[in-house]
Design an enzyme around this catalytic site. Structure first.
Site, PDB file in Angstrom:
ATOM      1  N   LYS A  83      37.733  71.735 -13.369  1.00  0.00           N
ATOM      2  CA  LYS A  83      37.094  71.276 -12.018  1.00  0.00           C
ATOM      3  C   LYS A  83      37.178  72.538 -11.246  1.00  0.00           C
ATOM      4  O   LYS A  83      38.277  73.036 -11.075  1.00  0.00           O
ATOM      5  CB  LYS A  83      37.558  70.004 -11.523  1.00  0.00           C
ATOM      6  CG  LYS A  83      36.445  69.316 -10.943  1.00  0.00           C
ATOM      7  CD  LYS A  83      36.984  67.833 -10.195  1.00  0.00           C
ATOM      8  CE  LYS A  83      36.019  66.937 -10.140  1.00  0.00           C
ATOM      9  NZ  LYS A  83      36.436  65.629  -9.378  1.00  0.00           N
TER      10      LYS A  83
HETATM   11  O1  G3P Z   1      35.099  62.659  -7.355  1.00  0.00           O
HETATM   12  C1  G3P Z   1      35.114  62.850  -5.975  1.00  0.00           C
HETATM   13  C2  G3P Z   1      35.720  61.573  -5.185  1.00  0.00           C
HETATM   14  O2  G3P Z   1      36.812  61.359  -5.589  1.00  0.00           O
HETATM   15  C3  G3P Z   1      35.432  61.852  -3.867  1.00  0.00           C
HETATM   16  O3  G3P Z   1      35.081  60.380  -3.307  1.00  0.00           O
HETATM   17  O4  G3P Z   1      34.950  58.682  -1.501  1.00  0.00           O
HETATM   18  O5  G3P Z   1      36.811  60.840  -1.318  1.00  0.00           O
HETATM   19  O6  G3P Z   1      34.175  61.130  -1.085  1.00  0.00           O
HETATM   20  P1  G3P Z   1      35.196  60.248  -1.706  1.00  0.00           P
END
Ligand code: G3P
Length: 229
Positions: A83
């Site tokens: 990533k």
């Molecule tokens: O894969 C990306 C994810 O983990 C981010 O999620 O909810 O922190 O925007 P969030």
């Protein structure tokens, strides 16, 4: 649409992997830090559990460092997908890693133009962050739809749209309808996907009605039927 689990919690991965629905896992520095465990050991354990794409993120700020880290991470398991952030340095690293045969998941994508760049850099996956755009009052899922439409108009693009920052069951459904190849879903949303009050009520009603038959051992019923043939 394939389903990835968005967590570095090995116990939760093991639990949901038992459902037979998981195609991969994504992690990121925040998810790894949250677990407070050895990074490499955690990635290795996940790769042994899932036998599918497992995203592990580089932390170097520059292309050279990302490439160096990416090659090391890819050496952990054939399942590792490296990533990288959608920055100029990350694009350069994506190109070099892709040319070396290493799959990259280009993350922190917030507009279709970024996804075009990631595809041209040879990304295996592009991760538009739906929830974080919604947080700003924008339509995060529209970015997923637009990327999917742009990629579909360019058959030479093999990059898969991996909808990320998924917050709700509706997000999962919209991602599938919107043309995403993958959705990476937090454990709590997976649980919400499977649960429905009518399912629980219906199952209870089935079992209550079944109890009236007095049959508790299906194996014995089958054996009795076979004996009577
Ligand atoms: O894969 C990306 C994810 O983990 C981010 O999620 O909810 O922190 O925007 P969030």
């Amino acid at each position: 649409m394939k389903l990835f689990l968005d967590t570095a919690n090995v116990a939760l991965i093991r639990e949901i992997a038992a459902w037979g629905v998981l195609d991969g896992v994504t992690t990121n520095p925040s998810l790894i830090a949250r677990e407070g465990r050895d990074f490499v050991q955690t990635i290795a354990e996940i790769c042994d559990l899932i036998r599918g794409p497992v995203s592990a993120e580089v932390i170097a700020p520059d292309t050279e460092g990302m490439v160096r880290e990416g090659k090391l991470l890819a050496g952990i398991s054939e399942h590792v997908v490296v990533k990288v952030p959608l920055t100029p340095a990350g694009l350069g690293a994506t190109r070099q890693l892709a040319d070396a045969g290493i799959r990259c998941n280009v993350t922190l994508c917030f507009q279709p133009a970024q996804a075009i760049l990631a595809a041209r850099a040879g990304a295996a996956y592009i991760s538009p962050f739906v929830g974080r755009l919604d947080d700003l009052g924008q339509d995060g899922m529209q970015v997923v739809r637009d990327i999917a439409a742009i990629y579909a108009k360019n058959p030479d693009i093999k990059t898969q749209v991996l909808a990320a920052s998924i917050r709700t069951v509706a997000h999962v459904e919209a991602a599938a309808l919107g043309g995403a190849h993958v959705a990476t879903i937090p454990p709590k949303v997976f649980s919400a996907m499977v649960q429905h009050k009518l399912t629980d009520a219906g199952n209870e009603a089935f079992m209550a009605d079944w109890a009236k038959t007095g049959i508790t051992d299906v194996a014995a019923e089958v054996a009795r039927w076979r004996a009577g043939r």
